[in-house]
Structure formats: structure tokens, C-alpha cells
Design a protein around this motif. Sequence first.
Motif, short mmCIF file in Angstrom:
data_model
loop_
_atom_site.label_atom_id
_atom_site.label_comp_id
_atom_site.label_asym_id
_atom_site.label_seq_id
_atom_site.Cartn_x
_atom_site.Cartn_y
_atom_site.Cartn_z
N LEU A 197 -43.12 66.80 88.74
CA LEU A 197 -42.19 66.01 87.93
C LEU A 197 -41.05 66.90 87.41
N ASP A 198 -39.85 66.36 87.48
CA ASP A 198 -38.68 67.09 86.98
C ASP A 198 -38.11 66.30 85.82
N TYR A 199 -38.28 66.84 84.59
CA TYR A 199 -37.80 66.14 83.43
C TYR A 199 -36.59 66.83 82.80
N GLY A 200 -35.88 67.59 83.63
CA GLY A 200 -34.60 68.14 83.18
C GLY A 200 -34.70 69.31 82.23
N ILE A 201 -35.85 69.99 82.18
CA ILE A 201 -36.00 71.14 81.28
C ILE A 201 -35.61 72.40 82.04
N ALA A 210 -41.70 71.57 79.48
CA ALA A 210 -41.50 71.34 80.91
C ALA A 210 -42.73 70.69 81.55
N ALA A 212 -45.38 69.04 79.85
CA ALA A 212 -46.01 67.91 79.16
C ALA A 212 -45.92 66.59 79.94
N PRO A 213 -44.75 66.23 80.50
CA PRO A 213 -44.70 64.96 81.25
C PRO A 213 -45.67 64.95 82.44
N ASN A 328 -33.75 73.23 87.29
CA ASN A 328 -34.70 72.83 86.26
C ASN A 328 -36.09 73.39 86.55
N MET B 1 -43.60 55.93 81.14
CA MET B 1 -43.16 57.12 80.40
C MET B 1 -41.66 57.07 80.20
N ASN B 3 -37.70 58.14 80.20
CA ASN B 3 -36.94 58.81 81.25
C ASN B 3 -36.40 60.14 80.73
N LYS B 4 -35.70 60.87 81.60
CA LYS B 4 -35.24 62.22 81.25
C LYS B 4 -34.40 62.24 79.97
N TYR B 7 -36.42 61.57 76.94
CA TYR B 7 -37.27 62.73 76.69
C TYR B 7 -36.47 63.82 75.98
N LYS B 8 -35.26 64.05 76.43
CA LYS B 8 -34.39 65.08 75.81
C LYS B 8 -34.14 64.74 74.34
N LEU B 11 -37.32 65.31 72.36
CA LEU B 11 -37.64 66.72 72.15
C LEU B 11 -36.88 67.31 70.97
#
Lengths: 342, 144
Positions: A197-201, A210, A212-213, A328, B1, B3-4, B7-8, B11
Amino acid sequence: MEQNNKRIGRHTVCLKKQPSIMGWYSTVGPKEGQGPLGNTFSEVIDDVLYEEQTWEKAESKLFKNSIDKLLINSKLSTDDIGYICGGDLLNQITSSCYAVSGFNIPFLGLFGACSTMAESLSVAGMLVDAGFSQYAIAATSSHFCSAEKQFRGPLELGSQRPPTSQWTVTGSGATLLAATAPQQFPKITHVTTGEILDYGINDAMNMGEAMAPAATATIAAHLKETGRPPAYYDLIITGDLGTLGSDIVRDLMKDEGYKLGENYTDCGAIIFDAQTQGTDCGGSGCACSASVLNGYILDRMMKKELNRVLFISTGALMSPLSIQQGQNILGIAHAVAIENIK
Amino acid sequence: MMNKQQYKEYLKTKEPKTNIVKNCILAFIVGGLICDVGQLAFNIYKGLGMSKDSVSTLTSITMIFIGALLTGLNVYDVIGKYGGAGSIVPITGFANSIVSPAMEFKKEGYIFGVGAKMFLIAGPVLVYGISTSVVVGIIYFILH
């Protein structure tokens, strides 16, 4: 066909033969030995160089030591072992390769960053369950000094660590799986394999965020596909999300419709005492989940203090180069259900 | 869940805040103390009656030596843990940034280890510092 019954969802398979965890061994460094779980590890070494010339050789020796002692304790010879499945954080997984090279056991090298313990258990478990081998070993290692050298900077550099940083565990863990065992042992019943998974971190000093998702996605997939509630397990434990990352997982799991209770914790959050050991958000590295599993968790399962454990190792996939190029940090998590079956 | 983007946003509410005030005070104290040591060295050399250029050069050499020594003795990283920019910015920090990789990469040998990687951290400082001074020098030359 029998194979069709084993897959119960997109990510989860049921290991019908329920391979037994017949042996386990953990070797850790002095800092880990001084931590809250200090007396649960099989062995604590007193110097991170481990009488070797380099950090990398020390890490390899840690890896080898856990397998050596595992074999001695199990009274099996290397000829009995069908596969070693294992990996580590170093470039080209050299720690594992050099450690395994003397054993004359077929080797499947794996890379899952800090998710390697659960990944190795998954592959070894599936090999034993499918009847490809009576015995298989899953193992991994990490070392604070070799990880800092590769991913961050020289050890003596006077830079400040942010509060989200984590401390790579120096250690190794090795688990022996058996198709059949002479007595009752904890068994692997299910394997849930995660997606990347890529959550943009892209903050390399904040791995918890990075990963946790990915941890959430894998735990949620496991619970949905097995139909089990979180309360089914005595312990749901992630690998190295640390205090911040595990807190995030609690919130994200609520969005998935699951409330994680007191039975949820994280190996990184419990392996060090952040107040006295200066480890910020907690431990990380392949050996974080590996050393906690191959001591604290499995010992308690043998004593029946824990009977159903969902063990999830979490990995941050990236390289120093990918970070510099602005990519990322990808996350992945693998889960293994370990149960005492009557 | 989520989305990006969500999530940002989420955080931002979770991240532990660095104590900027405390860090600045510590950086000020540590940086100030290092400069005090430098001033002491300067005063000693001046008191020995040396020329202005020699005094400055010897002060720099002394501070670099102290930075290198403390790095070798495993002390500078402890100072850096608390001092932050206060120990990175002075010339002692520059010495630390060269000595620490030299120590670390000794295991790869003197050529590909120490020799090649000694300037891993300080490299950008040298490249951009020297380049900037060349540019400034050219501008000065043109203007005068």
C-alpha cells in the motif's frame, strides 16, 4: 479439489494440516536485553560487534546462532530440514545468505523489510502444509548499526533524532515448523498475505505512519475472511509500528468496523522502555517481531497463557536511493494465526 | 479506509510535536558553549602575540581537533542528541561530519571505505560553499 478449500478469501488461506511450531529461538543485543522483555529472549549477547570485524558479520552471526541453537534444541540434523525461509534488511539480504551458507539446507531468500518474520513463517508454513517438507525453518535478523549505516548515517554523527523515529532491534529469531510433532505445540492455522500500500508517506524517520494502513488492511482482511471478531484472539500483535503507528492502527481499524481492545499491542512498543532507553516511538527491524515472537509470545503459548495469537509483521518498503529520488515509502503487512488446538 | 488525502489530514492530528522552544534553548546553550571554547582558544593565541591571521587559523584548527577528538571518543553524538543545530553548525560539527563517516567506513578499507566515503555528509557543504565563494569572488571582481 483440496486446494480450493484452503483459500477462504482474497488474502487468507487456511493451513488444513496446521503445521506445529516445534521449536523457537531468539538472540538479541544488550539494549534489548536491558528492556522490559529482557528475560524472555533465548539469549542476550553482551556486545553488538559479537566478536566480529563488522556490523554486517555480527548480524549474520546472530542469524546463524538462532538457527544453530534451534537445531540443537530440537535434536534434528540439517538433513531433516527441507527449507530455510528467511531474509533481512541489508542490501541483497547478505546477512541471511552468509548465515545460511554453511548449513547445506535449501534456502528461499525473502525480502519484506520488517515484515520478513511473518512472511517467512507464511512461506515455510505453506510449504509444510502442502506436504513439500516435514520440517522447515523461518528466520530473520536485523542490527541497529548495520541498519543505520545503510539507511541513515554514520553512528558517530551528531544529528538529532525526531520523536517519531524508531530504534532498529539488534537480534534474530528462528522458528521450526513441523508437519507432525511428538507433543502438543502451537499451530499455524491461517496465513493472510498483505498487498503493498502506498499512502503518500515519504518521511524516512516516521515508519509507523507509512506502515499503519498496510497493517490495518491485513488485519481487517484476516478478520473479514475468517469471520472472526478481534476478541477471538487473546493477542493481536503487530511487528514494529511503534507507539505512534499502533495508535494510528486503532483509529484506522475503527473505520473498518473493528474495535481493537486491550488484546492489541505492538512488538516495537513493548520491546524497549522509551523513557529510559531513548528509543522514541519504539523498536523496529525484522528482529523486532522475530525476537518477541520467538520468546515472549511462543513461551506464553506453550504455558497456555495465550491460546490464540494473530501475529502481524509490518514492513516499510523503500531504499536510501528511492527516498533520495523522492519516492514514497510503501507499506506491507503479513499475518499468521497461531493457535493451541485441542 | 480513508484515502491518501484524508490520511495526511488525519496524521496532522496525531504526530507528536517537537518541543521547538526546548530545542532552541538547548541549541543556543550548546552552540554558545562551543563558541566560548573557541573564544578562549582565540584569546590564548592572541595573548601569545601571534599575527591576526595565525590566531584565526590556529583557533579553527583547535576547534576542528576538538570536534574530531570528541567524535573519536564517542562523545560528540551524545552532545548532538541534545544540542541539535547548536553542535552541527559550528566548525566542530563540520569536523564531526567528516570524522564519523571515516570511522564508520574504515571497515570497507582505506580506499573504497575511508577515502571514498569520508565526505559523504560534508560533501554538499564543500561543493556549494566553495562554489558560492567562487561566484561571490567573480561578482566582487566585476564590481571592482
